[in-house]
Design an enzyme around this catalytic site. Structure first.
Site, PDB file in Angstrom:
ATOM      1  CB  SER A 121      -1.085   0.420   1.182  1.00  0.00           C
ATOM      2  OG  SER A 121      -1.524   1.562   1.285  1.00  0.00           O
ATOM      3  CE1 TYR A 177      -3.691  -2.306   5.069  1.00  0.00           C
ATOM      4  CE2 TYR A 177      -2.444  -0.199   4.614  1.00  0.00           C
ATOM      5  CZ  TYR A 177      -3.119  -1.446   4.052  1.00  0.00           C
ATOM      6  OH  TYR A 177      -3.417  -2.141   2.307  1.00  0.00           O
ATOM      7  CE  LYS A 219      -0.695  -4.937   2.989  1.00  0.00           C
ATOM      8  NZ  LYS A 219      -1.311  -5.890   2.287  1.00  0.00           N
TER       9      LYS A 219
END
Length: 258
Positions: A143, A156, A160
């Site tokens: 992302s 998050y 990632k």
């Protein structure tokens, strides 16, 4: 960019067996359609059958957040496909919190299990078969939020970021065995999961609020699932035969590089 539709491909992946996690909606579904159109045999998975499985793909429910789930999925891939030539890790996600201190321990673990360790576990189960055949493609979907991490999503983006680092290391390790490992990093894409995250962000009333890529990206629009699928298909094909350890950022030019 043209939409990936049945019958529009070059069949350049004919004979390949592909496994796509999180392939019933959004980016994952677009990737599945593209692989099918390119001639691959495709198995996709999700935690439940609530999405729509693209026509022509096989489907199995699986929870990749656990080692047992990864083992069950690897066994299903062997049963349905007979092996995996192209592995696309698309399953992922996370919800925002008011700040890092508000993120509970279990949410950090959830983020790591889904966005990072799921790939590590499934790779460890499927890489041996690729090494035996001395060929294979592994693609990790990251992302662009990693490029500008913000406190509400730090669990998050940290997971990632770990995925991207792991992907580069795995690429170097497996290159002598003919296995290519690359990362695709989407920017803001118009997907159901992305919309859910933006709605959760809005309910927290955090500043700055979510913005449209049309307001910030040089190319002037949000991404579409097919934009990311085209990048995945390129990296899965022999056109990318001399690419490994790379990170292809697909974001309309929105996020900083370097």
């Amino acid at each position: 960019m043209a939409t990936i539709e049945s019958g529009s491909g070059t069949r350049e992946l004919a004979g390949k067996r592909a496994l796509v996690t999180g392939g019933t909606r959004g980016i994952g579904a677009a990737v599945v359609r593209g692989l099918l159109d390119a001639g691959a045999e495709v198995l996709t998975t999700a935690r439940s059958a609530t999405g729509t499985v693209p026509e022509g793909a096989s489907f199995v429910t699986a929870d990749v957040r656990t080692r047992a789930g990864a083992e069950a999925l690897a066994a299903a891939a062997q049963e349905v496909l007979g092996g995996v030539d192209v592995l696309v890790h698309n399953a992922g996600g996370g919800r925002p919190y008011e700040g890092t201190s508000a993120i509970p321990d279990e949410e950090w673990q959830e983020a790591l299990d889904l966005n990072f360790l799921a790939s590590v576990r499934l790779d460890s189960l499927l890489v041996p078969g690729m090494r035996e055949r001395r060929s294979g493609v592994i693609l990790h979907v990251s992302s662009a939020a990693v490029l500008t991490p913000v406190a509400p999503f730090l669990h998050y983006t940290a997971a990632k970021a770990a995925l991207e680092n792991y992907s580069r290391g795995l690429a170097a390790e497996q290159a002598p065995f003919g296995i290519r490992v690359n990362t695709v990093t989407p920017g803001r894409v118009d997907t159901p999961g992305g919309e859910e995250a933006r709605e959760q962000w809005a309910r927290l009333d955090l500043k700055p609020g979510a913005v449209n890529a049309a307001d910030t990206a040089p190319l002037g629009r949000d991404g579409r699932p097919d934009d990311i699928a085209h990048a995945v298909l390129f990296l899965a094909s022999e056109r990318a035969g001399w690419l490994t350890g790379s990170n292809l950022i697909v974001d309309g030019g929105e996020f900083p590089r370097g």
